[in-house]
Motif scaffolding. Structure first.
Motif, PDB file in Angstrom:
ATOM      1  N   LEU A  96      20.220  49.368  44.799  1.00 17.24           N
ATOM      2  CA  LEU A  96      21.474  48.869  45.166  1.00 17.24           C
ATOM      3  C   LEU A  96      22.653  49.450  44.715  1.00 17.24           C
ATOM      4  N   ILE A  97      23.749  49.081  45.158  1.00 17.99           N
ATOM      5  CA  ILE A  97      25.042  49.870  44.766  1.00 17.99           C
ATOM      6  C   ILE A  97      25.705  48.368  44.377  1.00 17.99           C
ATOM      7  N   LEU A  98      26.584  48.561  43.034  1.00 18.75           N
ATOM      8  CA  LEU A  98      26.707  47.329  42.591  1.00 18.75           C
ATOM      9  C   LEU A  98      28.439  47.439  42.443  1.00 18.75           C
ATOM     10  N   TYR A  99      28.988  46.161  42.975  1.00 16.17           N
ATOM     11  CA  TYR A  99      30.644  45.923  42.662  1.00 16.17           C
ATOM     12  C   TYR A  99      30.856  44.747  42.079  1.00 16.17           C
ATOM     13  N   GLU A 100      31.530  44.536  41.092  1.00 17.10           N
ATOM     14  CA  GLU A 100      31.972  43.273  40.260  1.00 17.10           C
ATOM     15  C   GLU A 100      33.207  42.919  40.749  1.00 17.10           C
ATOM     16  N   ALA A 101      33.498  41.910  41.673  1.00 16.63           N
ATOM     17  CA  ALA A 101      34.836  41.224  42.076  1.00 16.63           C
ATOM     18  C   ALA A 101      35.005  40.024  40.881  1.00 16.63           C
ATOM     19  N   ASN A 102      35.646  40.597  39.740  1.00 14.21           N
ATOM     20  CA  ASN A 102      36.125  39.679  38.837  1.00 14.21           C
ATOM     21  C   ASN A 102      37.360  38.983  38.998  1.00 14.21           C
ATOM     22  N   ASN A 103      37.354  37.761  38.994  1.00  6.83           N
ATOM     23  CA  ASN A 103      38.671  37.052  38.883  1.00  6.83           C
ATOM     24  C   ASN A 103      39.032  36.183  37.521  1.00  6.83           C
ATOM     25  N   PRO A 104      39.397  36.920  36.547  1.00  4.37           N
ATOM     26  CA  PRO A 104      39.414  36.272  35.353  1.00  4.37           C
ATOM     27  C   PRO A 104      40.780  35.419  35.244  1.00  4.37           C
ATOM     28  N   ARG A 105      40.651  34.466  34.169  1.00  4.76           N
ATOM     29  CA  ARG A 105      42.037  33.889  33.925  1.00  4.76           C
ATOM     30  C   ARG A 105      42.929  34.725  33.463  1.00  4.76           C
ATOM     31  N   ASN A 106      42.445  35.405  32.386  1.00  6.52           N
ATOM     32  CA  ASN A 106      43.344  36.452  31.536  1.00  6.52           C
ATOM     33  C   ASN A 106      43.269  37.604  32.744  1.00  6.52           C
ATOM     34  N   LYS A 107      44.350  37.728  33.355  1.00  7.43           N
ATOM     35  CA  LYS A 107      44.643  38.902  34.166  1.00  7.43           C
ATOM     36  C   LYS A 107      44.841  40.161  33.763  1.00  7.43           C
ATOM     37  N   ASP A 108      44.974  40.322  32.420  1.00 11.83           N
ATOM     38  CA  ASP A 108      44.976  41.578  31.606  1.00 11.83           C
ATOM     39  C   ASP A 108      43.396  42.195  31.485  1.00 11.83           C
ATOM     40  N   LEU A 109      42.471  41.660  31.817  1.00  8.74           N
ATOM     41  CA  LEU A 109      41.337  41.923  31.998  1.00  8.74           C
ATOM     42  C   LEU A 109      40.923  42.866  33.055  1.00  8.74           C
ATOM     43  N   VAL A 110      41.509  42.904  33.999  1.00 12.75           N
ATOM     44  CA  VAL A 110      41.056  43.644  35.246  1.00 12.75           C
ATOM     45  C   VAL A 110      42.739  44.397  35.598  1.00 12.75           C
ATOM     46  N   GLU A 111      42.490  45.389  36.101  1.00 18.34           N
ATOM     47  CA  GLU A 111      43.689  46.207  36.466  1.00 18.34           C
ATOM     48  C   GLU A 111      44.281  45.591  37.704  1.00 18.34           C
ATOM     49  N   ALA A 112      45.789  45.666  37.874  1.00 20.74           N
ATOM     50  CA  ALA A 112      46.266  45.105  39.040  1.00 20.74           C
ATOM     51  C   ALA A 112      45.791  45.302  40.362  1.00 20.74           C
ATOM     52  N   GLU A 113      45.603  46.676  40.539  1.00 22.63           N
ATOM     53  CA  GLU A 113      45.084  47.274  41.836  1.00 22.63           C
ATOM     54  C   GLU A 113      43.545  46.694  42.174  1.00 22.63           C
ATOM     55  N   ARG A 114      42.871  46.604  41.221  1.00 22.74           N
ATOM     56  CA  ARG A 114      41.446  46.087  41.312  1.00 22.74           C
ATOM     57  C   ARG A 114      41.718  44.746  41.583  1.00 22.74           C
TER      58      ARG A 114
END
Length: 157
Positions: free
Chosen positions: A87-105
């Protein structure tokens, strides 16, 4: 005498819980899936290696079932071995704390949520190298039930 016994039991429980937490942290450090840094990279790698892409839609900091799935499936040696091989893995995270994920991602993740019509978490979406959906599983089920489903997607790819 009674105070001494209670003190001993409390100390014993504190030491026991500390050791248990230490082992859990060590296990998390050792077994970590190889998530791609972008969906585009995942698709390119999928084409090159002729493997399906597993997109894991999660709310990592607020979704209880996602936390259970993450611990019981994604951070196991059995899953890591399967993913590294097939497999190739990609995590599409949608946290409440938006600081956990970069804006572009986050922008990329929102597009994927819309494209694959994800309405609940956790959701697993399997796609081919062109981004066409080839498998879909939503919600939390017993961990051992994920493996036959994942295996069938891999075999039919």
């Amino acid at each position: 005498m009674r105070k001494n016994i209670i003190s001993f039991v409390v100390c014993f429980l504190v030491v026991l819980s500390y050791n248990a937490q230490e082992h859990i942290v060590e296990a998390d450090k050792v077994i970590t899936p190889n998530w791609e840094s972008s969906f585009k990279k995942a698709l390119k790698k999928s084409k090159k290696e002729k493997k399906p892409v597993l997109i894991y839609f999660t709310g990592s900091d607020w979704c209880g079932p996602c936390k259970v799935l993450d611990k019981n499936l994604f951070h196991t040696q059995k899953f890591k071995d399967l993913a590294d091989k097939d497999l190739i893995l990609y995590e599409a995270n949608n946290p409440r704390n938006k600081d956990l994920v970069e804006a572009e991602r986050m922008k990329e993740n929102y597009k994927l949520i819309s494209k694959y019509k994800v309405r609940s978490y956790p959701t697993l979406v399997f796609v081919n190298h062109k981004g066409r959906m080839i498998g879909y599983k939503k919600g939390l089920i017993l961990t051992e039930y994920y493996y036959p489903f994942i295996q069938s997607v891999i075999e039919n790819y």
